[in-house]
Design a protein around this motif. Structure first.
Motif, PDB file in Angstrom:
ATOM      1  N   LEU A  95       0.822  -1.207   0.000  1.00  0.00           N
ATOM      2  CA  LEU A  95       0.000   0.000   0.000  1.00  0.00           C
ATOM      3  C   LEU A  95       0.858   1.261   0.000  1.00  0.00           C
ATOM      4  O   LEU A  95       0.459   2.291  -0.540  1.00  0.00           O
ATOM      5  N   PHE A  96       2.042   1.167   0.619  1.00  0.00           N
ATOM      6  CA  PHE A  96       3.017   2.265   0.610  1.00  0.00           C
ATOM      7  C   PHE A  96       4.364   1.673   0.192  1.00  0.00           C
ATOM      8  O   PHE A  96       5.244   1.456   1.030  1.00  0.00           O
ATOM      9  N   PRO A  97       4.557   1.406  -1.086  1.00  0.00           N
ATOM     10  CA  PRO A  97       5.761   0.685  -1.511  1.00  0.00           C
ATOM     11  C   PRO A  97       7.058   1.460  -1.317  1.00  0.00           C
ATOM     12  O   PRO A  97       8.130   0.863  -1.261  1.00  0.00           O
ATOM     13  N   THR A  98       6.985   2.787  -1.199  1.00  0.00           N
ATOM     14  CA  THR A  98       8.180   3.601  -0.975  1.00  0.00           C
ATOM     15  C   THR A  98       7.843   4.711   0.010  1.00  0.00           C
ATOM     16  O   THR A  98       6.670   4.991   0.285  1.00  0.00           O
ATOM     17  N   ARG A  99       8.869   5.365   0.534  1.00  0.00           N
ATOM     18  CA  ARG A  99       8.629   6.506   1.416  1.00  0.00           C
ATOM     19  C   ARG A  99       7.914   7.619   0.660  1.00  0.00           C
ATOM     20  O   ARG A  99       7.036   8.295   1.192  1.00  0.00           O
ATOM     21  N   ASP A 100       8.284   7.807  -0.596  1.00  0.00           N
ATOM     22  CA  ASP A 100       7.603   8.816  -1.406  1.00  0.00           C
ATOM     23  C   ASP A 100       6.123   8.487  -1.556  1.00  0.00           C
ATOM     24  O   ASP A 100       5.281   9.387  -1.613  1.00  0.00           O
ATOM     25  N   ALA A 101       5.795   7.196  -1.630  1.00  0.00           N
ATOM     26  CA  ALA A 101       4.394   6.789  -1.756  1.00  0.00           C
ATOM     27  C   ALA A 101       3.602   7.198  -0.524  1.00  0.00           C
ATOM     28  O   ALA A 101       2.437   7.599  -0.619  1.00  0.00           O
ATOM     29  N   HIS A 102       4.224   7.109   0.628  1.00  0.00           N
ATOM     30  CA  HIS A 102       3.554   7.507   1.866  1.00  0.00           C
ATOM     31  C   HIS A 102       3.304   9.010   1.873  1.00  0.00           C
ATOM     32  O   HIS A 102       2.212   9.474   2.224  1.00  0.00           O
ATOM     33  N   ARG A 103       4.305   9.782   1.470  1.00  0.00           N
ATOM     34  CA  ARG A 103       4.134  11.240   1.430  1.00  0.00           C
ATOM     35  C   ARG A 103       3.076  11.639   0.412  1.00  0.00           C
ATOM     36  O   ARG A 103       2.257  12.529   0.664  1.00  0.00           O
ATOM     37  N   LEU A 104       3.097  10.983  -0.751  1.00  0.00           N
ATOM     38  CA  LEU A 104       2.103  11.294  -1.772  1.00  0.00           C
ATOM     39  C   LEU A 104       0.696  10.976  -1.270  1.00  0.00           C
ATOM     40  O   LEU A 104      -0.247  11.735  -1.513  1.00  0.00           O
ATOM     41  N   ALA A 105       0.555   9.864  -0.558  1.00  0.00           N
ATOM     42  CA  ALA A 105      -0.758   9.504  -0.027  1.00  0.00           C
ATOM     43  C   ALA A 105      -1.255  10.560   0.950  1.00  0.00           C
ATOM     44  O   ALA A 105      -2.447  10.893   0.969  1.00  0.00           O
ATOM     45  N   ARG A 106      -0.370  11.100   1.759  1.00  0.00           N
ATOM     46  CA  ARG A 106      -0.766  12.172   2.679  1.00  0.00           C
ATOM     47  C   ARG A 106      -1.241  13.399   1.904  1.00  0.00           C
ATOM     48  O   ARG A 106      -2.252  14.029   2.251  1.00  0.00           O
ATOM     49  N   LEU A 107      -0.513  13.749   0.853  1.00  0.00           N
ATOM     50  CA  LEU A 107      -0.908  14.898   0.039  1.00  0.00           C
ATOM     51  C   LEU A 107      -2.251  14.647  -0.644  1.00  0.00           C
ATOM     52  O   LEU A 107      -3.106  15.537  -0.708  1.00  0.00           O
ATOM     53  N   LEU A 108      -2.435  13.439  -1.151  1.00  0.00           N
ATOM     54  CA  LEU A 108      -3.703  13.104  -1.800  1.00  0.00           C
ATOM     55  C   LEU A 108      -4.862  13.152  -0.809  1.00  0.00           C
ATOM     56  O   LEU A 108      -5.963  13.586  -1.152  1.00  0.00           O
ATOM     57  N   SER A 109      -4.617  12.698   0.414  1.00  0.00           N
ATOM     58  CA  SER A 109      -5.669  12.764   1.435  1.00  0.00           C
ATOM     59  C   SER A 109      -6.090  14.203   1.683  1.00  0.00           C
ATOM     60  O   SER A 109      -7.285  14.512   1.784  1.00  0.00           O
ATOM     61  N   ALA A 110      -5.101  15.086   1.785  1.00  0.00           N
ATOM     62  CA  ALA A 110      -5.408  16.500   2.014  1.00  0.00           C
ATOM     63  C   ALA A 110      -6.161  17.090   0.827  1.00  0.00           C
ATOM     64  O   ALA A 110      -7.115  17.866   0.999  1.00  0.00           O
ATOM     65  N   TRP A 111      -5.756  16.712  -0.384  1.00  0.00           N
ATOM     66  CA  TRP A 111      -6.409  17.247  -1.586  1.00  0.00           C
ATOM     67  C   TRP A 111      -7.827  16.711  -1.742  1.00  0.00           C
ATOM     68  O   TRP A 111      -8.771  17.475  -1.964  1.00  0.00           O
ATOM     69  N   THR A 112      -7.996  15.399  -1.608  1.00  0.00           N
ATOM     70  CA  THR A 112      -9.333  14.831  -1.813  1.00  0.00           C
ATOM     71  C   THR A 112     -10.316  15.293  -0.746  1.00  0.00           C
ATOM     72  O   THR A 112     -11.486  15.548  -1.043  1.00  0.00           O
ATOM     73  N   ASP A 113      -9.861  15.399   0.492  1.00  0.00           N
ATOM     74  CA  ASP A 113     -10.756  15.818   1.571  1.00  0.00           C
ATOM     75  C   ASP A 113     -10.907  17.334   1.636  1.00  0.00           C
ATOM     76  O   ASP A 113     -11.735  17.836   2.394  1.00  0.00           O
TER      77      ASP A 113
END
Length: 263
Positions: free
Chosen positions: A103-121
């Protein structure tokens, strides 16, 4: 001791997922974007689970008592005696127990997911939700309608009435759709720089689930949002991404069509 993810991948469900259902009869799929994020993650990981549908009142009653958390929300995942609440926390919990990070294959993936959460919400939600969220009211039973107005609309029944009225006006719908497409263009542009079909390339991750949860809940007004947003000619990569997520997760919800609205 908590079950390891490898054990959960057996055919016997080791997890219980508590979800939101609009009616006491439990005949409808969950209209919560956050619940559908977790359903998408579980599908990506291939984890079987037992779903327990709850109304708003049951979440605040039965689930709060069982979990020992009077502020509990859904999704909540039960693993043994532990309850994990919040779709992002559940994703982190699952990924930490996976044989390899998925679900978070890289550290960058985790950061991107946080940004996407902020954007979608944030920006995305503000631009698209008026095209479908008011219709949740029509699906709720009486007790859930009261909760929906009090909590989701902060008691502003007049605002909800105005939003529902706007969805009966085709010109209003079209104006809202233009604004919504401008927001989804952010996703379209991002996908144009990836190998695809998913947000991080060839494999689905929590980043995809974050956005796909919103697609799923928007299907309460599928006749409006699909041709005007997710499958609009100006967003071909978004459309291909939706199809890829349907195929990858098997998650494609549908709701009864509320009558009296513009399509």
């Amino acid at each position: 001791m908590l079950p390891r993810l490898a054990r959960a991948m057996s055919s016997t469900p080791q997890y219980t997922l508590y979800t939101l259902c609009a009616n006491a009869e439990k005949t409808l799929p969950s209209h919560s974007m956050h619940v559908n994020k977790t359903k998408s993650d579980l599908a990506i990981l291939g984890i079987p689970y037992t779903e327990t549908k709850l109304t708003f009142a049951e979440i605040r009653g039965d689930l709060a008592r069982a979990s020992g958390n009077d502020k509990v929300t859904v999704p909540t995942l039960r693993a043994g005696d532990e309850y994990v609440t919040d779709s992002f926390k559940i994703a982190e919990w699952l990924d930490a127990r996976a044989p390899t990070p998925t679900l978070f294959p890289t550290r960058d993936a985790h950061r991107l997911a946080r940004l996407l959460s902020a954007w979608t919400d944030g920006d995305m939600a503000l631009s698209i939700r008026e095209l479908f969220r008011p219709l949740f009211y029509d699906l709720n039973d009486a007790a859930s309608k009261e909760y929906f107005v009090r909590v989701r609309y902060l008691g502003q029944a007049d605002e909800l009435a105005a939003h529902r009225a706007a969805l009966r006006s085709l010109p209003d719908v079209e104006r809202k759709a233009v604004r919504a497409r401008a927001s989804l263009a952010v996703l379209e542009n991002y996908l144009s720089h990836e190998e695809g079909p998913f947000i991080l390339g060839r494999e689905a991750s929590h980043a995809d689930s974050i956005v796909y949860g919103w697609y799923c809940c928007s299907q309460v007004n599928a006749r409006v949002v699909n041709p005007r947003l997710w499958y609009h000619d100006s967003l071909p990569r978004v459309a291909a991404w939706v199809d890829a997520m349907k195929a990858r997760t098997g998650l494609d919800v549908s709701f009864p069509t509320p009558e009296g609205y513009a399509y």
